[in-house]
Design a protein around this motif. Structure first.
Motif, PDB file in Angstrom:
ATOM      1  N   ARG A 218      20.249  -5.665  62.738  1.00  0.00           N
ATOM      2  CA  ARG A 218      19.508  -6.166  63.892  1.00  0.00           C
ATOM      3  C   ARG A 218      18.306  -7.035  63.569  1.00  0.00           C
ATOM      4  NH1 ARG A 218      17.631  -1.771  67.742  1.00  0.00           N
ATOM      5  NH2 ARG A 218      16.924  -0.728  65.853  1.00  0.00           N
ATOM      6  N   CYS A 219      18.002  -7.256  62.301  1.00  0.00           N
ATOM      7  CA  CYS A 219      16.746  -7.989  62.069  1.00  0.00           C
ATOM      8  C   CYS A 219      16.917  -9.104  61.037  1.00  0.00           C
ATOM      9  CB  CYS A 219      15.624  -7.032  61.658  1.00  0.00           C
ATOM     10  SG  CYS A 219      15.669  -6.505  59.971  1.00  0.00           S
ATOM     11  N   ASP A 220      15.992 -10.050  61.112  1.00  0.00           N
ATOM     12  CA  ASP A 220      16.049 -11.228  60.248  1.00  0.00           C
ATOM     13  C   ASP A 220      15.576 -10.936  58.834  1.00  0.00           C
ATOM     14  OD1 ASP A 220      16.462 -13.516  62.441  1.00  0.00           O
ATOM     15  OD2 ASP A 220      15.033 -12.047  63.196  1.00  0.00           O
ATOM     16  N   PHE A 221      14.728  -9.926  58.677  1.00  0.00           N
ATOM     17  CA  PHE A 221      14.187  -9.594  57.351  1.00  0.00           C
ATOM     18  C   PHE A 221      14.208  -8.079  57.221  1.00  0.00           C
ATOM     19  CE2 PHE A 221      10.985  -8.982  54.063  1.00  0.00           C
ATOM     20  CZ  PHE A 221      11.208 -10.047  53.198  1.00  0.00           C
ATOM     21  N   ALA A 222      15.265  -7.562  56.600  1.00  0.00           N
ATOM     22  CA  ALA A 222      15.469  -6.116  56.466  1.00  0.00           C
ATOM     23  C   ALA A 222      15.017  -5.646  55.092  1.00  0.00           C
ATOM     24  CB  ALA A 222      16.940  -5.771  56.679  1.00  0.00           C
ATOM     25  N   VAL A 223      14.107  -4.683  55.075  1.00  0.00           N
ATOM     26  CA  VAL A 223      13.638  -4.088  53.826  1.00  0.00           C
ATOM     27  C   VAL A 223      14.167  -2.652  53.800  1.00  0.00           C
ATOM     28  CG1 VAL A 223      11.641  -3.565  52.382  1.00  0.00           C
ATOM     29  CG2 VAL A 223      11.572  -5.526  53.929  1.00  0.00           C
ATOM     30  N   ILE A 224      15.174  -2.418  52.962  1.00  0.00           N
ATOM     31  CA  ILE A 224      15.893  -1.140  52.951  1.00  0.00           C
ATOM     32  C   ILE A 224      15.690  -0.453  51.614  1.00  0.00           C
ATOM     33  CG2 ILE A 224      18.145  -0.036  53.220  1.00  0.00           C
ATOM     34  CD1 ILE A 224      18.999  -2.509  54.859  1.00  0.00           C
ATOM     35  N   GLY A 225      15.131   0.743  51.656  1.00  0.00           N
ATOM     36  CA  GLY A 225      14.819   1.481  50.436  1.00  0.00           C
ATOM     37  C   GLY A 225      16.044   1.743  49.575  1.00  0.00           C
ATOM     38  N   THR A 226      15.859   1.695  48.264  1.00  0.00           N
ATOM     39  CA  THR A 226      16.944   1.980  47.324  1.00  0.00           C
ATOM     40  C   THR A 226      16.341   2.435  46.009  1.00  0.00           C
ATOM     41  OG1 THR A 226      18.999   1.108  46.370  1.00  0.00           O
ATOM     42  CG2 THR A 226      17.104  -0.380  46.413  1.00  0.00           C
ATOM     43  N   TRP A 227      17.185   2.662  45.026  1.00  0.00           N
ATOM     44  CA  TRP A 227      16.704   3.067  43.705  1.00  0.00           C
ATOM     45  C   TRP A 227      17.505   2.335  42.641  1.00  0.00           C
ATOM     46  CZ3 TRP A 227      19.498   5.879  47.107  1.00  0.00           C
ATOM     47  CH2 TRP A 227      20.765   6.297  46.708  1.00  0.00           C
ATOM     48  N   LYS A 228      16.933   2.236  41.441  1.00  0.00           N
ATOM     49  CA  LYS A 228      17.538   1.416  40.388  1.00  0.00           C
ATOM     50  C   LYS A 228      18.212   2.267  39.311  1.00  0.00           C
ATOM     51  CE  LYS A 228      16.237  -2.960  38.183  1.00  0.00           C
ATOM     52  NZ  LYS A 228      15.119  -3.828  37.800  1.00  0.00           N
ATOM     53  N   ASP A 229      17.766   3.492  39.148  1.00  0.00           N
ATOM     54  CA  ASP A 229      18.308   4.333  38.082  1.00  0.00           C
ATOM     55  C   ASP A 229      19.414   5.240  38.625  1.00  0.00           C
ATOM     56  OD1 ASP A 229      16.448   5.621  39.625  1.00  0.00           O
ATOM     57  OD2 ASP A 229      15.607   6.816  38.005  1.00  0.00           O
ATOM     58  N   ASP A 230      19.671   6.344  37.938  1.00  0.00           N
ATOM     59  CA  ASP A 230      20.805   7.209  38.283  1.00  0.00           C
ATOM     60  C   ASP A 230      20.458   8.218  39.377  1.00  0.00           C
ATOM     61  OD1 ASP A 230      22.045   5.877  36.262  1.00  0.00           O
ATOM     62  OD2 ASP A 230      22.023   7.540  34.822  1.00  0.00           O
ATOM     63  N   ILE A 231      21.472   8.561  40.176  1.00  0.00           N
ATOM     64  CA  ILE A 231      21.325   9.653  41.137  1.00  0.00           C
ATOM     65  C   ILE A 231      21.038  10.942  40.371  1.00  0.00           C
ATOM     66  CG2 ILE A 231      22.559  11.076  42.827  1.00  0.00           C
ATOM     67  CD1 ILE A 231      24.152   8.610  43.605  1.00  0.00           C
ATOM     68  N   ARG A 232      20.064  11.686  40.825  1.00  0.00           N
ATOM     69  CA  ARG A 232      19.750  12.953  40.170  1.00  0.00           C
ATOM     70  C   ARG A 232      20.721  14.040  40.648  1.00  0.00           C
ATOM     71  NH1 ARG A 232      13.703  13.651  41.875  1.00  0.00           N
ATOM     72  NH2 ARG A 232      14.303  12.190  43.517  1.00  0.00           N
ATOM     73  N   ILE A 233      21.249  14.811  39.697  1.00  0.00           N
ATOM     74  CA  ILE A 233      22.263  15.824  40.017  1.00  0.00           C
ATOM     75  C   ILE A 233      21.770  17.200  39.579  1.00  0.00           C
ATOM     76  CG2 ILE A 233      24.665  16.548  39.740  1.00  0.00           C
ATOM     77  CD1 ILE A 233      25.344  13.710  38.855  1.00  0.00           C
ATOM     78  N   ASP A 234      21.837  18.153  40.483  1.00  0.00           N
ATOM     79  CA  ASP A 234      21.594  19.565  40.157  1.00  0.00           C
ATOM     80  C   ASP A 234      22.970  20.238  40.101  1.00  0.00           C
ATOM     81  OD1 ASP A 234      21.116  22.300  40.147  1.00  0.00           O
ATOM     82  OD2 ASP A 234      19.405  22.180  41.522  1.00  0.00           O
TER      83      ASP A 234
END
Length: 428
Positions: A218-234
């Motif tokens: 819905r928007c012209d400039f979307a800032v969407i959180g993410t991560w660069k390293d690995d998903i942490r697993i328990d």
């Protein structure tokens, strides 16, 4: 004002669901103009056309946006909605209100307007529906001076920035959405209140790929959180999900009260991974993070076993819109990962924003959103304007055009130079 017969609208009061018709009839007991609002809507249902008149610019002194003009084309029948303007009120980041503030806002709206509200509009603003022209300045004055509350955006300007709850309530947030939203709202007051763009421009800030404010759509400039390293697993928690431990309900217990049967990690998580980057190795869950596209499905299903990585930031996608005629389009990924930090006053984000504005205000056509301008000139041209090197993430699909065209400065010499000379001769 007389009550109008509304047999078509009355049908909407039937059934088990709440009805806006019932609510408007209740409001009409103290605000008679709501009878005319219902009467005009009934006529629109009957005639199958709107009876809101096109045109008429109205606003408050010094602002080009924030008020949407609404005039009836049948003031002879419905004098109460001869003027029925909409005021867009800039919501706080994350839409956190105190009850005291809300009550004060509603008291002002009962005093100057119809008392009808929309909590909230799709952009995010608190929408106040129904104000006469002569009451706009009075409402605006009391709202700003008594409540320190500003109007939002409307027209060809920056629309009211909007964000999710972010770090205040959500454990998945990869940056402080509320702080960014508030900072940029303050920074771009001129762009918000004084239309100067080819068309509307929207920011939205989502803390994680769940994208709870639908920024990508819905928007012209979307800032969407993410991560660069690995998903942490328990891994211990993974085993407890598989064993159906009552303390580890799938989906975080969102479906409590309904028996969905025994949890099946293969069926409900691994097989549903869009990039097939997960598998079980014995009793261990293994993720090929190089293939992960951060869809969040596995984290949502097993929130106590999986968490986003620690190297957090955001993805910037540009150019979403949802028009009725041409059809909706998602934003285009332009910057796969960027750090979002208050330390530099979000300078990285503002550099991208202002670079887009400078270009779009020069080449954009009237009533052309940024995404449409990008489509018209092509993504390669847009990336060049943004001074971004093309990346594999930018590729939507393999190209179908078999011809490669080189700029002369890109050709080092030899047979490549001969090709350039050949093209020059034949172009003439």
């Amino acid at each position: 004002m007389a009550k109008h017969q509304t047999p078509l609208l009355d049908e909407l009061e039937k059934g088990p669901w709440p009805s806006f018709v019932t609510a408007l009839k209740q409001q009409a007991e103290t605000k008679p103009e709501c009878w005319d609002l219902l009467g005009q809507l009934e006529l629109s249902y009957k005639d199958r056309i709107t009876h809101w008149k096109h045109g008429g610019i109205v606003g408050v002194f010094g602002y080009g946006g924030g008020v949407v003009g609404r005039y009836s084309d049948r003031p002879d029948l419905f004098p109460g909605v001869e003027h029925f303007h909409t005021m867009r009120v800039n919501q706080p980041s994350g839409m956190y209100y105190s009850t005291q503030h809300l009550r004060a806002m509603m008291d002002l709206w009962e005093k100057y307007g119809s008392g009808v509200t929309n909590m909230h509009g799709s952009t995010g603003d608190m929408i106040l529906l129904g104000c006469r022209t002569e009451s706009l300045e009075l409402m605006f004055h009391d709202m700003t001076h008594q409540l320190n509350q500003d109007l939002g955006g409307s027209g060809s300007n920056l629309r009211t920035p909007s964000c999710c709850l972010g770090e205040s309530r959500c454990e998945w947030a990869c940056y402080d959405t509320q702080e960014v939203c508030h900072t940029l709202t303050q920074k771009y007051q001129d762009e918000l209140h004084r239309p100067a763009f080819p068309y509307k421009f929207k920011f939205k800030f989502s803390g994680c790929p769940n994208d709870c404010v639908a920024a990508i759509a819905r928007c012209d400039f979307a800032v969407i959180g993410t991560w660069k390293d690995d998903i942490r697993i328990d891994q211990d928690a993974v085993k407890k999900y598989i064993a159906c431990d009552p303390a580890y309900p799938a989906d975080g217990g969102a479906h409590k009260g309904r028996d969905w049967g025994k949890f099946d990690i293969q069926k409900e998580v691994i097989n549903l991974c869009p990039t097939h980057c997960m598998k079980m190795d014995g009793d261990k869950l293994v993720i090929d993070n190089s293939e992960c596209n951060r869809c969040m499905h596995c984290i949502n299903v097993m929130p106590r076993a999986l968490r986003p990585g620690l190297e957090k930031g955001a993805t910037i996608s540009i150019g979403a819109k949802a028009p009725i005629l041409e059809g909706a389009q998602f934003a285009t990924l332009v910057v796969p990962f960027v750090k979002v930090s208050k330390d530099d006053d979000y300078e990285t984000l503002t550099e991208y924003i202002e670079k887009i504005w400078d270009w779009w205000m020069e080449v954009g056509k009237n009533r052309e959103r940024v995404g449409e301008t990008m489509q018209r000139v092509g993504l390669p041209t847009f990336l060049k304007v943004m001074e971004i090197e093309p990346l594999p993430q930018h590729v939507k699909e393999p190209r179908s055009n078999p011809y490669i065209f080189w700029r002369e400065e890109e050709v080092p010499g030899g047979w490549e130079r001969d090709i350039v000379e050949f093209r020059k001769r034949h172009a003439a």
